[in-house]
Design a protein around this motif. Structure first.
Motif, short mmCIF file in Angstrom:
data_model
loop_
_atom_site.label_atom_id
_atom_site.label_comp_id
_atom_site.label_asym_id
_atom_site.label_seq_id
_atom_site.Cartn_x
_atom_site.Cartn_y
_atom_site.Cartn_z
N VAL A 13 -3.20 6.93 4.02
CA VAL A 13 -4.10 5.87 3.57
C VAL A 13 -5.10 5.62 4.69
O VAL A 13 -4.70 5.44 5.85
CB VAL A 13 -3.34 4.56 3.27
CG1 VAL A 13 -4.28 3.52 2.67
CG2 VAL A 13 -2.16 4.82 2.35
N THR A 27 -9.29 -10.90 9.57
CA THR A 27 -8.30 -11.79 8.94
C THR A 27 -7.47 -12.47 10.02
O THR A 27 -7.57 -12.13 11.21
CB THR A 27 -7.30 -11.00 8.05
OG1 THR A 27 -6.63 -10.02 8.87
CG2 THR A 27 -8.00 -10.30 6.90
N TRP A 28 -6.62 -13.38 9.59
CA TRP A 28 -5.60 -13.94 10.47
C TRP A 28 -4.81 -12.77 11.07
O TRP A 28 -4.57 -11.77 10.40
CB TRP A 28 -4.68 -14.83 9.64
CG TRP A 28 -3.50 -15.35 10.42
CD1 TRP A 28 -3.49 -16.40 11.28
CD2 TRP A 28 -2.17 -14.82 10.40
NE1 TRP A 28 -2.23 -16.56 11.80
CE2 TRP A 28 -1.41 -15.61 11.28
CE3 TRP A 28 -1.55 -13.76 9.74
CZ2 TRP A 28 -0.05 -15.38 11.51
CZ3 TRP A 28 -0.20 -13.51 9.97
CH2 TRP A 28 0.53 -14.32 10.84
N HIS A 71 -6.72 6.81 -0.73
CA HIS A 71 -5.41 7.46 -0.70
C HIS A 71 -5.58 8.97 -0.69
O HIS A 71 -6.28 9.52 -1.54
CB HIS A 71 -4.57 7.03 -1.90
CG HIS A 71 -3.99 5.65 -1.77
ND1 HIS A 71 -2.72 5.43 -1.29
CD2 HIS A 71 -4.52 4.44 -2.01
CE1 HIS A 71 -2.48 4.13 -1.27
NE2 HIS A 71 -3.57 3.50 -1.70
N GLY A 73 -6.34 -7.23 7.95
CA GLY A 73 -6.10 -7.20 6.51
C GLY A 73 -4.86 -6.43 6.08
O GLY A 73 -4.66 -6.22 4.88
N HIS A 74 -4.05 -6.00 7.05
CA HIS A 74 -2.81 -5.29 6.73
C HIS A 74 -1.70 -5.74 7.68
O HIS A 74 -1.98 -6.21 8.78
CB HIS A 74 -2.97 -3.77 6.88
CG HIS A 74 -3.89 -3.16 5.88
ND1 HIS A 74 -5.25 -3.07 6.09
CD2 HIS A 74 -3.67 -2.64 4.65
CE1 HIS A 74 -5.81 -2.51 5.04
NE2 HIS A 74 -4.88 -2.23 4.15
N VAL A 91 0.85 -1.20 0.00
CA VAL A 91 0.00 0.00 0.00
C VAL A 91 0.88 1.25 0.00
O VAL A 91 0.63 2.21 -0.73
CB VAL A 91 -0.94 -0.01 1.23
CG1 VAL A 91 -1.72 1.29 1.32
CG2 VAL A 91 -1.87 -1.21 1.19
N ASN A 129 -10.09 0.89 0.58
CA ASN A 129 -9.19 1.92 1.10
C ASN A 129 -9.20 3.18 0.26
O ASN A 129 -9.83 3.23 -0.81
CB ASN A 129 -7.76 1.37 1.30
CG ASN A 129 -6.99 1.22 0.00
OD1 ASN A 129 -7.35 1.73 -1.05
ND2 ASN A 129 -5.89 0.49 0.08
N LEU A 180 -10.84 0.26 5.57
CA LEU A 180 -11.65 -0.60 6.41
C LEU A 180 -10.78 -1.73 6.93
O LEU A 180 -9.96 -2.28 6.20
CB LEU A 180 -12.82 -1.17 5.60
CG LEU A 180 -13.69 -0.11 4.91
CD1 LEU A 180 -14.76 -0.79 4.06
CD2 LEU A 180 -14.33 0.82 5.94
N ARG A 181 -10.97 -2.07 8.19
CA ARG A 181 -10.28 -3.23 8.75
C ARG A 181 -11.19 -4.44 8.57
O ARG A 181 -12.36 -4.39 8.90
CB ARG A 181 -9.96 -3.00 10.23
CG ARG A 181 -8.99 -1.85 10.43
CD ARG A 181 -8.57 -1.71 11.88
NE ARG A 181 -7.68 -0.57 12.05
CZ ARG A 181 -6.37 -0.60 11.85
NH1 ARG A 181 -5.79 -1.73 11.48
NH2 ARG A 181 -5.63 0.48 12.01
N ARG A 182 -10.65 -5.51 8.02
CA ARG A 182 -11.42 -6.73 7.78
C ARG A 182 -10.97 -7.81 8.75
O ARG A 182 -9.86 -7.75 9.28
CB ARG A 182 -11.21 -7.20 6.34
CG ARG A 182 -11.71 -6.23 5.28
CD ARG A 182 -11.18 -6.56 3.89
NE ARG A 182 -9.73 -6.43 3.84
CZ ARG A 182 -8.89 -7.43 3.77
NH1 ARG A 182 -9.32 -8.68 3.71
NH2 ARG A 182 -7.58 -7.22 3.75
N TYR A 188 -1.25 -4.80 2.21
CA TYR A 188 -2.60 -5.35 2.27
C TYR A 188 -2.52 -6.86 2.03
O TYR A 188 -1.73 -7.30 1.21
CB TYR A 188 -3.43 -4.70 1.15
CG TYR A 188 -4.71 -5.40 0.79
CD1 TYR A 188 -5.93 -5.01 1.34
CD2 TYR A 188 -4.71 -6.44 -0.14
CE1 TYR A 188 -7.11 -5.65 1.00
CE2 TYR A 188 -5.90 -7.08 -0.49
CZ TYR A 188 -7.09 -6.69 0.09
OH TYR A 188 -8.25 -7.32 -0.25
N PHE A 189 -3.30 -7.65 2.77
CA PHE A 189 -3.37 -9.08 2.44
C PHE A 189 -4.79 -9.60 2.63
O PHE A 189 -5.60 -9.01 3.34
CB PHE A 189 -2.38 -9.89 3.27
CG PHE A 189 -2.76 -10.07 4.73
CD1 PHE A 189 -2.49 -9.07 5.65
CD2 PHE A 189 -3.36 -11.24 5.17
CE1 PHE A 189 -2.82 -9.24 7.00
CE2 PHE A 189 -3.70 -11.41 6.52
CZ PHE A 189 -3.43 -10.41 7.42
#
Lengths: 269, 269
Positions: free
Chosen positions: B107, B114-115, B89, A242-243, A209, B87, B110-112, A266-267
């Motif tokens: 930047v 995830t692991w 920018h 997600g990051h 990113v 996201n 949104l936080r998703r 980002y992942f």
């Protein structure tokens, strides 16, 4: 003596810009989606270098990846927002057909004679000649432009499992070899595959990113490296929502810290 | 219940912006020349927060210090250059009388789910209640807005000598206490005095050229910190040619990595 009949190095073709700062993506540096982020960052450093108003050497750059480039031509703009006595602040944009895909801020400046020291040490590593060359999957085109010899933390194989430490350490140089300069050093800062691949033991959608590079090497130190390998090391810090962020260092064989680099990635797992 | 008759916290006065994004420097956050860089960075994060088009939370910001602000009013502009699905920018500028003093890229996103994992560990430290409060010289106005309790690497005294490691570790919070949010976290990323002071055992002219913050904490994690101390740690890497870089981390008392931060600093010895 320069052999003017020789074709340019693929790196120079990839970061090459017309006097009006127009360039073109090259299939040699393609990544999964769009070009290798390191070559885009290197192109912006090249744009700085060829700007007639530039004061001094690159000291810092932050590149923000807004959208993938598509194959074809692109335009770069570089504007010196402020010129001080010893440094200069820049804003850069890379666009295709009027759509901005990449922004960057950069600082160039004069290096002055001051007290100097390097507070950290390079990772322990055998000589590059004693480490095996890493083969990359065919579909990662850009990696074929680098000779990578992993000391630890190579990209996960199909048998890889999760692991608690994402550190990679590798000897790396352009393939074929090419004298190190600021654009090439910039691209090397992005050769560290997303650290989440190592943690999870597999590849997944991931993209940088924002990437920052602090340039420590002066022209004499870059010249001293020449076409030799540099020792890169990088690791991740926190992965959440997600990051994740990762930090890296690039060292010369002689133990000079050439650059430090950081990125937010980002992942999607 | 909010006490509407209470005066605002000095931090909120300092980062406060009109709907047209006009603000004013505050003597409470003055540094040697111009305001504390952390409060300027925090003001830019506040500008993002109050922008009607903003998507998600701050994920990263890079602030470039072009010139010192003078005492008085300033104007901020914030432009969303690209809005993606998850996201956004941003480019921001802070100016006074038409002269740009500060630029930034940021930047938000949104936080998703995830692991998730944190790969590094906080430094060892006693509880903040067991560490003495640091007194600062009267002329460093901004430091009076922070309660700092140094575990190691306090600012050099007159008797200080050169040392080989620039690491500082401290418990820090706003003074008076104030619930942690993204602007306050941003300012905290700049409380680490220039690492060269510790290396050389004395203060000297030094100023941040570019600072990057990666925000890891989500709203729930910030709320959990509330008005509590956070544990900050930072160290320098290479000092050469009039510049050096330093990297830092901010942790909650409970061991959550809230932010990682990096900066390039100019110095004159």
């Amino acid at each position: 003596m320069t052999d003017l009949s020789a074709p340019p190095h693929p790196f120079d073709s990839a970061v090459g810009l017309s006097p009006a700062l127009r360039g073109r993506t090259r299939p040699e540096y393609a990544n999964m989606v769009g070009p290798f982020g390191g070559i885009t960052a290197a192109t912006l450093v090249r744009a700085l270098e060829q700007h007639p108003d530039r004061l001094g050497d690159p000291l810092a750059i932050t590149v923000n990846y807004l959208a993938p480039l598509v194959d074809g031509e692109f335009d770069v703009t570089a504007r010196a927002v402020r010129t001080n006595r010893t440094n200069q602040h820049w804003l850069l944009e890379l666009s295709q057909d009027g759509t901005v895909t990449t922004t960057a801020s950069a600082v160039t400046g004069l290096r002055r004679d001051t007290w100097a020291d390097t507070e950290i040490s390079p990772p322990t590593a055998p000589d590059p000649e004693d480490v095996a060359v890493q083969e990359f999957p065919e579909f990662i085109a850009w990696a074929r432009n680098y000779e990578m010899r992993f000391v630890r933390g190579a990209i996960p194989t199909e048998e890889a499992v999760e692991q608690p430490d994402s550190t990679s350490t590798l000897w790396v140089r352009d393939a074929p070899p090419r004298p190190l300069d600021h654009p090439a050093l910039t691209a090397l800062c992005d050769v560290f595959t997303p650290r989440v691949f190592l943690r999870r033991g597999r590849a997944m959608p991931a993209s940088t990113v924002s990437m920052t590079v602090y340039f420590h090497a002066d022209a004499a130190e870059l010249a001293e490296v020449g076409e030799d390998f540099v020792l890169g090391t990088a690791r991740g810090h926190r992965y959440t929502g997600g990051h994740f962020d990762q930090s890296g260092q690039l060292w010369s064989r002689g133990g000079t810290l050439l650059a430090t680099t950081h990125q937010l990635v980002y992942f999607k797992d």
